[in-house]
Design an enzyme around this catalytic site. Structure first.
Site, PDB file in Angstrom:
ATOM      1  CD  GLU B 117      -3.028   0.765   2.220  1.00  0.00           C
ATOM      2  OE1 GLU B 117      -3.457  -0.318   2.485  1.00  0.00           O
ATOM      3  OE2 GLU B 117      -3.666   1.801   2.702  1.00  0.00           O
ATOM      4  CD  GLU B 243      -7.805   5.932   6.391  1.00  0.00           C
ATOM      5  OE1 GLU B 243      -7.172   4.953   6.113  1.00  0.00           O
ATOM      6  OE2 GLU B 243      -7.566   7.234   6.030  1.00  0.00           O
ATOM      7  CG  ASP B 322      -2.880  10.783   5.578  1.00  0.00           C
ATOM      8  OD1 ASP B 322      -1.711  10.301   6.343  1.00  0.00           O
ATOM      9  OD2 ASP B 322      -3.461   9.991   4.907  1.00  0.00           O
ATOM     10  CD  GLU B 350      -0.398   7.982   1.238  1.00  0.00           C
ATOM     11  OE1 GLU B 350      -0.006   7.832   2.225  1.00  0.00           O
ATOM     12  OE2 GLU B 350      -1.865   8.023   1.035  1.00  0.00           O
TER      13      GLU B 350
END
Lengths: 647, 647
Positions: B117, B243, B322, B350
């Site tokens: 991920e 989440e 985040d 990310e």
């Protein structure tokens, strides 16, 4: 999963009936259905050359009724007409009918693996894991099609991938023959989509150049073999040079070179070559405001008018872009007088709610069909052109991209079946009103109880207008999520490569496609160009498709652009809620299974409609800084950002 | 695929060396490397209790050098220090070192199927198709980690799915023991992420209620068995109630209830329970402007301060949201004085270019570490807190989410390895400057040729500022595509459920998070709250994170907000082009393979940076109606929509 007979539920086949092996057997079988529906008449039939091939007459006399057809297919259509009359009116009167459109075709976008591109009703019932099957459901499908006059079906996706490339080979031909026989028993011709590069992928050649003799030879042999196995094969549908699909451009050849090469292979057997006009640059730079995707099809094909063989039919989407709400009619219908044309509409609700939203498309299709192209003195409607008024060779028609899947009810949403039913009826007889078609479908599917029928007809007739209101009033389309094409996303395609923009700023919205803009409007004949160049004469539904207007511009209805956006979005949701409430009143009169399914879809539609309303209104309220004159709830961040119009 | 030794390339293991079976063997092996690097010294080592456990001293005398360690791990770190000195300076001087941060941990988001991920460097080298392997690469990984002082590794994704739920069972424990031995030889403790619902999914219980005795019993037994197989197991990392992941909320229990129950199972064995504070409502309604995701972690955990067991460590992301560019430091570091805390940063890029963009993160992490929390009179920096200045039990530290994959160079982009290297170094010694770290890494990886090293250091040091300029100046994050989090998409999350909005209108931009807005700023101690409440004292990098400002607001640098947006986006691309050109000057001095890879990434970065520049500038030009004072190219649709500021 099973399947339901939907609009044929009141005309079941006799229990244990065998599948008809020929159309003569299908006629006998269907006659038995007719007899079971009414013992008031002695039924007989006759095939006669006195009638056009697919035409029929129902001749009702004292206690007897004869069904005459120009062919067995004609007789079959006549029987279905009589069934329909009986079910809806309890009696039969004499009628004389012939189909308006020569080709009445469904396009399935089924992939060989069983998935369906833009399908919202389950998986394919033709294919699964590379295997094609012919079974009870296939026959049921053919009967449903025949009952509304559909006479052609393309069973695989225009994007021909993987296993589907091999459909034209012996890997699939034996089972395709069985499928063609099933279809043939119901008067339907089987067509296939082919991969333009099949000479490479299947044929082992190094090229797919249409002017290369060995490529032409590959196709000649391939087609000859197909007809050896399937003598009544219909022909090919081709998507070439579009969205990454191979085509003649790779070899510096024209679209006509590509189409004619394939057409020549088909011609000896009476096969047709249907060539899609959906060719455009899908790698556009959003920064480029001069290139207009709407111009692409006309720019590509207009110079080739007259260059196509007689058995080539160009298949033209109803609008210049891609099945958007509020698109004008494609100018190709005005400009291709020396070419066979076919209209392509989309029953699969890719951009019209994906079967979660009720969206009865017949009113929209009727608008397209009755559009005056201004290309001829008489008979200048799109319906005239695609029904062959000026090119009587029979190489024309109407196709619907459809998404029937393996859901029990075939179309995911029960009410979406009205589009399948209606498409067939409209191709047969374009002058049928949207209301007549809705009423027929509702009566056949849910019975003639007047309360239910009345409400379902009301729901269907209102649905397109409502959907337009909360998604794309004034003809701005594409405000959806990339790839899946569902749900609101104002900028979903705004900065992307697909050539589909609204170009909103804090002052104005819309794309100037007039003569002083991208020039798109001048692809139409002069009278239409003049009409579309002027916002005062442009239909409201296409306003922002043709014009870039300030939010404060006053529309023909007396409202500003921004107020019209707000009003329509609020109204759309309110009208939808009213519709849903009206259906609630007939709970108990609709079978529970169907009622539950309809209500589940309505719940999804309402949630989505509110999302459309709120996102679009919020986006344009934030963007324009203009508040709603009626002070309804819009999610501007702060009131200080807004100015309000005078009340 | 093979793998490269990257920053250890100049310190290869002896050919044919066996993998060390213990840390004593690893010390001997590494000593042999050291000897091969320099014959100028006689090398010896000693483990002594006089030093802190992981501390070391290198004592250089005439022709001899002794390496003293508080443990074998300390000796190993000392040897790597000496290797580094030799490679960078050709000599060794005496040093005395001990790590600042007790836990120096990597978090891998590897799934058992082999996917990662937010991984941008190939597939997992731990897992493939449900199988965990220990092989040459695993040892090479451990050696790389140890060489920069990393002493803990969580090998699986915090989102524990499918097979990974079974890691705590005998299906995986035998191979996990091998992995722990491999890690142990390099001073690294193995940690696992666990699924909070494992008592159901693995244990067959009906519940995961942390206050249910049989649930606690399940974990006690499970943990006891893990330690039976892996005596030096580190502990668990848990993402709960976030989440969609299961957690104590399901049973009406607190985060402390959940964490303490697991901690109690681990405590008898010295295991640690690391609990992530990334808990927020991910199904927010975008219409709701009062709920602020930035507040969530503090709101959730602040009331629980002091309620956690001693072996629980709360792992807090550096910012309140985040890993966005321009986020302020999380107020949890200010408000949890009675709880063990650990800082979580993200080396996996990310939101910082996904290894297509050069983005050296050490400067950003240093900003976080030196942030004054104002929570203590002295030693109030984040680094003080996470290094245990106020809670000396050793249950604290720093973790980096990392994406090392099976690409040859481990990190996809060659330059991204500087973040891995630098993370380890920074944890060890937060006072090292970003430049010192970059220079070490460049010298070890590409040699000490001064031209190459100088330019790579320049590139690294400039990269974060450049990335910030063309993506998120003024602290507005999240303008990326949904799901994949790459590329510009101004409204990508604006109308979505993730609680991450910019709320731009034609007048203003930003989210008011002051005391009169969402109140977020008041989660900080008073001095900080006052600072952040006032745009004149708010750091530019966080300006629109804290304030909603008109485009015409004049920033501390004298520019309007809109002009600052335009300028930074143009500058970002220009500065990037300069950087790329400077790297071109050392072509030939960098090995061709690495040079080619670096240039390929630069090409992707430049294309993406231009897209960011043009989309953001265009969006805000259309939105604000204000033109660029310098009249550079922005893709407003028409000039008439714009007004220009006075020059």
């Amino acid at each position: 999963m099973g399947y339901e007979p939907i609009w044929l539920k009141q005309a079941p086949l006799p229990a244990g009936a065998e599948h008809p092996a020929s159309i003569a057997e299908a006629v006998e079988l269907e006659l038995s259905v007719l007899r079971s529906l009414s013992e008031a008449f002695v039924w007989s039939y006759l095939v006669t050359e006195a009638l056009p091939e697919e035409g029929y007459e129902v001749l009702v006399g004292e206690g007897k009724a004869d069904i005459l057809g120009g062919s067995y297919a004609g007789v079959l259509y006549g029987i279905f007409d009589a069934e329909r009359q009986l079910l809806l009116t309890d009696t039969v009167v004499s009628v004389s009918e012939r189909p308006a459109s020569p080709l009445r075709m469904l396009n399935h976008w089924d992939n060989a693996d069983g998935s369906i591109e833009r399908g919202y009703s389950g998986l394919s019932f033709f294919f699964r894991d590379g295997v094609l099957s012919v079974n009870d459901r296939t026959f049921a499908y053919a009967r449903l099609c025949a009952s509304v006059g559909i006479n052609a079906s393309v069973i695989n996706n225009v994007n021909v991938f993987k296993d589907a490339t091999w459909l034209i080979t012996d890997r699939y031909l034996p089972v395709l023959r069985k499928l063609a026989e099933c279809f043939g028993a119901y008067g339907i011709k089987l067509y296939l989509c082919v991969n333009f590069a099949a000479s490479i992928e299947v044929g082992g050649l190094a090229s797919a150049d249409p002017l290369e003799p060995e490529v032409a030879e590959f196709w000649k042999k391939t087609v000859a073999h197909i007809y050896e196995v399937i003598p009544d094969f219909g022909g090919f549908l081709v998507k070439a040079d579009s969205e990454g699909r191979p085509g003649p451009y790779t070899y510096g050849r024209t679209q006509a070179d590509g189409a004619n090469m394939l057409a020549k292979a088909l011609a000896p057997f009476g096969g047709k070559l249907i060539w899609r006009c959906f060719v455009y640059n899908c790698s556009q730079d959003w920064r480029d405001v001069t290139t207009d995707r709407a111009c692409a099809a006309y720019d590509t094909f207009r110079p080739l008018d007259g260059a196509f063989d007689e058995n080539v039919i160009l298949q033209v989407k109803n609008g210049p872009v891609d099945f958007q709400v509020g698109e004008p009619v494609s100018p190709l219908f005005c400009g291709m007088k020396n070419t066979n044309l076919m209209l392509e509409v989309q029953a699969a609700q890719e951009y019209t709610g994906q079967q979660k939203h009720v969206c009865y498309l017949i009113p929209m299709w009727k608008d397209v069909l009755r559009f005056h192209t201004c290309a001829y003195e008489k008979a200048d409607r799109v319906s005239d052109i695609v029904c062959g008024a000026h090119r009587p060779g029979g190489n024309c028609g109407i196709a619907a991209v459809i998404n029937t899947g393996d859901d029990d009810n075939w179309t995911g949403a029960d009410l979406a079946a009205a589009n399948w039913y209606g498409f067939g009826r409209l191709c047969w007889k374009p002058q049928l009103s949207a209301e007549e078609i809705a009423s027929e479908w509702a009566g056949l599917t849910f019975g003639t109880d007047s309360a239910v029928r009345k409400i379902l007809v009301k729901v269907l007739l209102a649905s397109y207008g409502i959907y337009e209101k909360y998604t794309a009033p004034l003809g701005i389309g594409w405000m959806c999520n990339p790839n899946n094409h569902y749900g609101p996303n104002v900028d979903g395609y705004e900065y992307d490569r697909w050539g589909t923009y609204h170009r909103s700023s804090c002052k104005a919205i819309g794309v100037d496609r007039t003569g002083t803009g991208t020039g798109y409007s001048h692809q139409y004949p002069e009278a239409l160009a003049a009409k579309f160049d002027n916002p005062e004469t442009t239909p409201m539904a296409h306003m922002l498709f043709f014009h870039r207007l300030p939010y404060t511009y006053v529309l023909p209805n007396g409202k500003t652009v921004i107020q019209h956006i707000y009003d329509t979005h609020f109204e759309g949701v309110e009208e939808l809620m009213d519709l849903i409430e009206s259906v609630v009143t007939v709970q108990g009169l609709i079978p529970e299974k169907e009622y539950t399914r309809i209500m589940e879809r309505f719940a999804m539609q309402l949630a989505s409609a509110k999302e459309w309303r709120d996102r679009i209104n919020t986006y344009y309220c934030r963007m324009s800084g203009i508040g709603d004159a009626k002070h309804r709830k819009i999610y501007a961040v702060s009131e200080e950002d807004l100015t309000y119009p005078e009340a």
